[in-house]
Design a protein around this motif. Structure first.
Motif, PDB file in Angstrom:
ATOM      1  N   TYR A   6       0.839  -1.285  -0.086  1.00  9.32           N
ATOM      2  CA  TYR A   6       0.146   0.098   0.118  1.00  9.32           C
ATOM      3  C   TYR A   6       0.794   1.162  -0.040  1.00  9.32           C
ATOM      4  O   TYR A   6       2.103   1.286   0.237  1.00  9.32           O
ATOM      5  N   PHE A   7       0.385   2.447  -0.021  1.00  9.55           N
ATOM      6  CA  PHE A   7       0.838   3.653   0.068  1.00  9.55           C
ATOM      7  C   PHE A   7      -0.429   4.541   0.782  1.00  9.55           C
ATOM      8  O   PHE A   7      -1.544   4.345   0.199  1.00  9.55           O
ATOM      9  N   PRO A   8      -0.103   5.506   1.556  1.00  6.61           N
ATOM     10  CA  PRO A   8      -1.141   5.982   2.299  1.00  6.61           C
ATOM     11  C   PRO A   8      -1.825   6.920   1.296  1.00  6.61           C
ATOM     12  O   PRO A   8      -1.513   7.640   0.397  1.00  6.61           O
ATOM     13  N   ASP A   9      -3.352   6.873   1.533  1.00  7.67           N
ATOM     14  CA  ASP A   9      -4.287   7.638   0.913  1.00  7.67           C
ATOM     15  C   ASP A   9      -4.090   7.216  -0.544  1.00  7.67           C
ATOM     16  O   ASP A   9      -4.215   8.333  -1.622  1.00  7.67           O
ATOM     17  N   ASN A  10      -4.052   6.334  -1.084  1.00  3.31           N
ATOM     18  CA  ASN A  10      -3.908   5.601  -2.451  1.00  3.31           C
ATOM     19  C   ASN A  10      -5.010   4.865  -2.697  1.00  3.31           C
ATOM     20  O   ASN A  10      -5.938   4.598  -1.899  1.00  3.31           O
ATOM     21  N   ALA A  11      -5.114   4.176  -3.897  1.00  5.40           N
ATOM     22  CA  ALA A  11      -6.030   3.040  -4.113  1.00  5.40           C
ATOM     23  C   ALA A  11      -6.163   1.940  -3.316  1.00  5.40           C
ATOM     24  O   ALA A  11      -7.255   1.029  -3.174  1.00  5.40           O
ATOM     25  N   VAL A  29       2.614  -3.513   3.736  1.00  8.71           N
ATOM     26  CA  VAL A  29       3.987  -3.377   3.127  1.00  8.71           C
ATOM     27  C   VAL A  29       4.102  -1.949   2.507  1.00  8.71           C
ATOM     28  O   VAL A  29       2.957  -1.914   1.452  1.00  8.71           O
ATOM     29  N   LEU A  30       4.760  -1.199   2.951  1.00  8.54           N
ATOM     30  CA  LEU A  30       4.883   0.153   2.380  1.00  8.54           C
ATOM     31  C   LEU A  30       5.614   0.253   0.924  1.00  8.54           C
ATOM     32  O   LEU A  30       6.465  -0.331   0.544  1.00  8.54           O
ATOM     33  N   VAL A  31       4.798   0.517  -0.060  1.00  7.66           N
ATOM     34  CA  VAL A  31       5.265   0.928  -1.487  1.00  7.66           C
ATOM     35  C   VAL A  31       5.536   2.387  -1.601  1.00  7.66           C
ATOM     36  O   VAL A  31       4.397   3.118  -1.788  1.00  7.66           O
ATOM     37  N   ARG A  33       5.615   5.677  -3.123  1.00 11.40           N
ATOM     38  CA  ARG A  33       5.410   6.244  -4.550  1.00 11.40           C
ATOM     39  C   ARG A  33       6.478   7.325  -4.562  1.00 11.40           C
ATOM     40  O   ARG A  33       6.741   7.638  -5.848  1.00 11.40           O
ATOM     41  N   GLN A  34       6.721   7.946  -3.568  1.00 14.30           N
ATOM     42  CA  GLN A  34       7.630   9.105  -3.758  1.00 14.30           C
ATOM     43  C   GLN A  34       8.793   8.665  -4.572  1.00 14.30           C
ATOM     44  O   GLN A  34       9.731   9.668  -5.187  1.00 14.30           O
ATOM     45  N   SER A  35       9.551   7.514  -4.030  1.00 13.92           N
ATOM     46  CA  SER A  35      10.860   7.209  -4.717  1.00 13.92           C
ATOM     47  C   SER A  35      10.351   6.137  -5.861  1.00 13.92           C
ATOM     48  O   SER A  35      11.280   5.430  -6.438  1.00 13.92           O
ATOM     49  N   ASN A  36       9.251   6.194  -6.362  1.00 15.82           N
ATOM     50  CA  ASN A  36       8.653   5.518  -7.297  1.00 15.82           C
ATOM     51  C   ASN A  36       9.041   3.820  -7.276  1.00 15.82           C
ATOM     52  O   ASN A  36       9.148   3.106  -8.256  1.00 15.82           O
ATOM     53  N   ALA A  37       8.911   3.253  -5.974  1.00 13.75           N
ATOM     54  CA  ALA A  37       9.196   2.111  -5.849  1.00 13.75           C
ATOM     55  C   ALA A  37       7.970   1.017  -6.459  1.00 13.75           C
ATOM     56  O   ALA A  37       8.332  -0.207  -6.518  1.00 13.75           O
ATOM     57  N   GLN A  38       6.882   1.527  -6.749  1.00 17.39           N
ATOM     58  CA  GLN A  38       6.005   0.652  -7.486  1.00 17.39           C
ATOM     59  C   GLN A  38       6.662   0.145  -8.722  1.00 17.39           C
ATOM     60  O   GLN A  38       5.835  -0.601  -9.615  1.00 17.39           O
ATOM     61  N   LYS A  39       7.498   0.811  -9.315  1.00 18.08           N
ATOM     62  CA  LYS A  39       8.067   0.429 -10.649  1.00 18.08           C
ATOM     63  C   LYS A  39       9.414  -0.229 -10.449  1.00 18.08           C
ATOM     64  O   LYS A  39      10.168  -0.597 -11.532  1.00 18.08           O
ATOM     65  N   SER A  40       9.784  -0.774  -9.266  1.00 12.06           N
ATOM     66  CA  SER A  40      10.883  -1.451  -8.954  1.00 12.06           C
ATOM     67  C   SER A  40      10.779  -2.829  -9.439  1.00 12.06           C
ATOM     68  O   SER A  40       9.765  -3.161  -9.738  1.00 12.06           O
ATOM     69  N   ALA A  41      11.839  -3.477  -9.590  1.00  4.59           N
ATOM     70  CA  ALA A  41      12.100  -5.021 -10.403  1.00  4.59           C
ATOM     71  C   ALA A  41      11.416  -5.861  -9.411  1.00  4.59           C
ATOM     72  O   ALA A  41      10.568  -6.717  -9.759  1.00  4.59           O
ATOM     73  N   ALA A  42      11.455  -5.633  -8.062  1.00  8.77           N
ATOM     74  CA  ALA A  42      10.911  -6.426  -6.905  1.00  8.77           C
ATOM     75  C   ALA A  42       9.438  -6.495  -7.019  1.00  8.77           C
ATOM     76  O   ALA A  42       8.811  -7.381  -6.971  1.00  8.77           O
ATOM     77  N   TYR A  43       9.031  -5.161  -7.207  1.00  6.44           N
ATOM     78  CA  TYR A  43       7.635  -4.680  -7.002  1.00  6.44           C
ATOM     79  C   TYR A  43       6.894  -5.478  -8.252  1.00  6.44           C
ATOM     80  O   TYR A  43       5.775  -6.011  -8.279  1.00  6.44           O
ATOM     81  N   LEU A  44       7.506  -5.288  -9.483  1.00  5.72           N
ATOM     82  CA  LEU A  44       7.024  -5.581 -10.831  1.00  5.72           C
ATOM     83  C   LEU A  44       6.868  -7.299 -10.874  1.00  5.72           C
ATOM     84  O   LEU A  44       6.011  -7.596 -11.814  1.00  5.72           O
ATOM     85  N   LYS A  45       7.654  -7.900 -10.035  1.00 10.17           N
ATOM     86  CA  LYS A  45       7.331  -9.511  -9.902  1.00 10.17           C
ATOM     87  C   LYS A  45       6.181  -9.587  -9.330  1.00 10.17           C
ATOM     88  O   LYS A  45       5.404 -10.636  -9.910  1.00 10.17           O
ATOM     89  N   LEU A  46       5.631  -8.829  -8.421  1.00  9.59           N
ATOM     90  CA  LEU A  46       4.302  -9.030  -7.803  1.00  9.59           C
ATOM     91  C   LEU A  46       3.138  -8.404  -8.673  1.00  9.59           C
ATOM     92  O   LEU A  46       2.025  -9.330  -9.049  1.00  9.59           O
ATOM     93  N   ASN A  47       3.247  -7.296  -9.255  1.00  5.78           N
ATOM     94  CA  ASN A  47       2.278  -6.703  -9.968  1.00  5.78           C
ATOM     95  C   ASN A  47       2.986  -6.023 -11.225  1.00  5.78           C
ATOM     96  O   ASN A  47       3.480  -4.849 -11.289  1.00  5.78           O
ATOM     97  N   ILE A  52      -0.299   0.386  -7.347  1.00  8.59           N
ATOM     98  CA  ILE A  52      -0.791   0.211  -6.023  1.00  8.59           C
ATOM     99  C   ILE A  52      -2.193   0.136  -5.842  1.00  8.59           C
ATOM    100  O   ILE A  52      -2.789   1.033  -6.618  1.00  8.59           O
ATOM    101  N   PRO A  53      -2.906  -0.777  -5.325  1.00 11.37           N
ATOM    102  CA  PRO A  53      -2.224  -1.949  -4.376  1.00 11.37           C
ATOM    103  C   PRO A  53      -1.809  -3.299  -5.068  1.00 11.37           C
ATOM    104  O   PRO A  53      -2.197  -3.402  -5.999  1.00 11.37           O
ATOM    105  N   THR A  54      -1.477  -4.072  -4.161  1.00  5.07           N
ATOM    106  CA  THR A  54      -1.318  -5.539  -4.298  1.00  5.07           C
ATOM    107  C   THR A  54      -1.609  -6.297  -3.086  1.00  5.07           C
ATOM    108  O   THR A  54      -1.087  -5.883  -2.043  1.00  5.07           O
ATOM    109  N   LEU A  55      -2.283  -7.306  -3.241  1.00  5.76           N
ATOM    110  CA  LEU A  55      -2.623  -8.311  -1.980  1.00  5.76           C
ATOM    111  C   LEU A  55      -1.968  -9.652  -2.224  1.00  5.76           C
ATOM    112  O   LEU A  55      -1.954 -10.140  -3.312  1.00  5.76           O
ATOM    113  N   VAL A  56      -1.336  -9.944  -1.248  1.00  6.88           N
ATOM    114  CA  VAL A  56      -0.813 -11.461  -1.337  1.00  6.88           C
ATOM    115  C   VAL A  56      -1.327 -12.157  -0.245  1.00  6.88           C
ATOM    116  O   VAL A  56      -1.468 -11.758   0.885  1.00  6.88           O
TER     117      VAL A  56
END
Length: 213
Positions: A6-11, A29-31, A33-47, A52-56
């Motif tokens: 998640y990221f606060p006050d996001n979808a 698990v904080l993603v 957005r300010q550092s563009n973590a949702q585009k990281s290789a680790a996050y892209l493996k999940l989504n 954002i968001p992703t549920l596991v």
């Protein structure tokens, strides 16, 4: 245990509401957005959509907020937040959830990030103004529905209402906020008074004073 990226006050906000409402065991698990973590290789493996968001949940990895909300509602054994199979209101649950995501949220995102929807910088303000009118019309439709029932499906809250509350809070940025409508202010107060909503908003540092005052 369910894990919400998640990221606060996001979808991720509507799913977060429902995780607390249903009492399911979960972690956040904080993603960032300010550092563009949702585009990281680790996050892209999940989504792979990089959003954002992703549920596991065990071996299940689920993205798209409406799908996550539906899944969490279905996990609730008493079906408090989604009508059970065969119930006449169940199709309406999917109708309103689809409308909120495909229409209200999509139109809002175009208004919020209008520069992503044109190659002509000179046309940005015109598009933004047109989107304001469209959003006002869709909020009026929802306000009309809430004049018939306390919540979208009737007298009891459903997962659709948590999704609407999230989007309506975002819509306070518009020139005609939800507080200017006839029925939406009452709905916003009812939702803001829910302990689960207050707990989540405290975690995500979202103020509710305008609805509770």
């Amino acid at each position: 245990m369910l894990q919400l990226h998640y990221f606060p006050d996001n979808a991720s906000l509507a799913p977060h509401f429902l995780l607390v409402e249903t009492g399911v065991e979960y972690s956040l698990v904080l993603v960032d957005r300010q550092s563009n973590a949702q585009k990281s290789a680790a996050y892209l493996k999940l989504n792979p959509a990089g959003r954002i968001p992703t549920l596991v949940h065990d071996d299940l990895v689920l993205f798209e907020s409406p799908a996550i909300c539906t899944y969490i509602c279905e996990l609730d054994p008493a079906s408090r937040f989604i009508p059970p199979l065969g119930h006449q209101s169940r199709p309406l649950f999917f109708q309103w959830l689809a409308f909120l995501n495909n229409t209200l949220q999509a139109e809002y995102m175009m208004w919020r990030y209008v520069e992503n929807h044109t190659t002509d910088p000179g046309g940005v303000q015109g598009i933004k103004a047109a989107q304001e009118l469209r959003l006002e019309r869709f909020l009026a439709l929802l306000d009309q529905q809430l004049g018939k029932n306390r919540f979208l499906l009737g007298d009891t809250v459903s997962g659709c209402d948590h999704f609407l509350f999230m989007l309506a809070m975002w819509s306070e940025e518009l020139s005609r906020p939800t507080t200017s409508f006839e029925n939406l202010p009452r709905f916003m107060r009812d939702m803001a008074e829910r302990p689960a909503v207050q707990q989540v908003c405290a975690i995500e540092e979202i103020g509710l004073q305008r609805y509770l005052g």
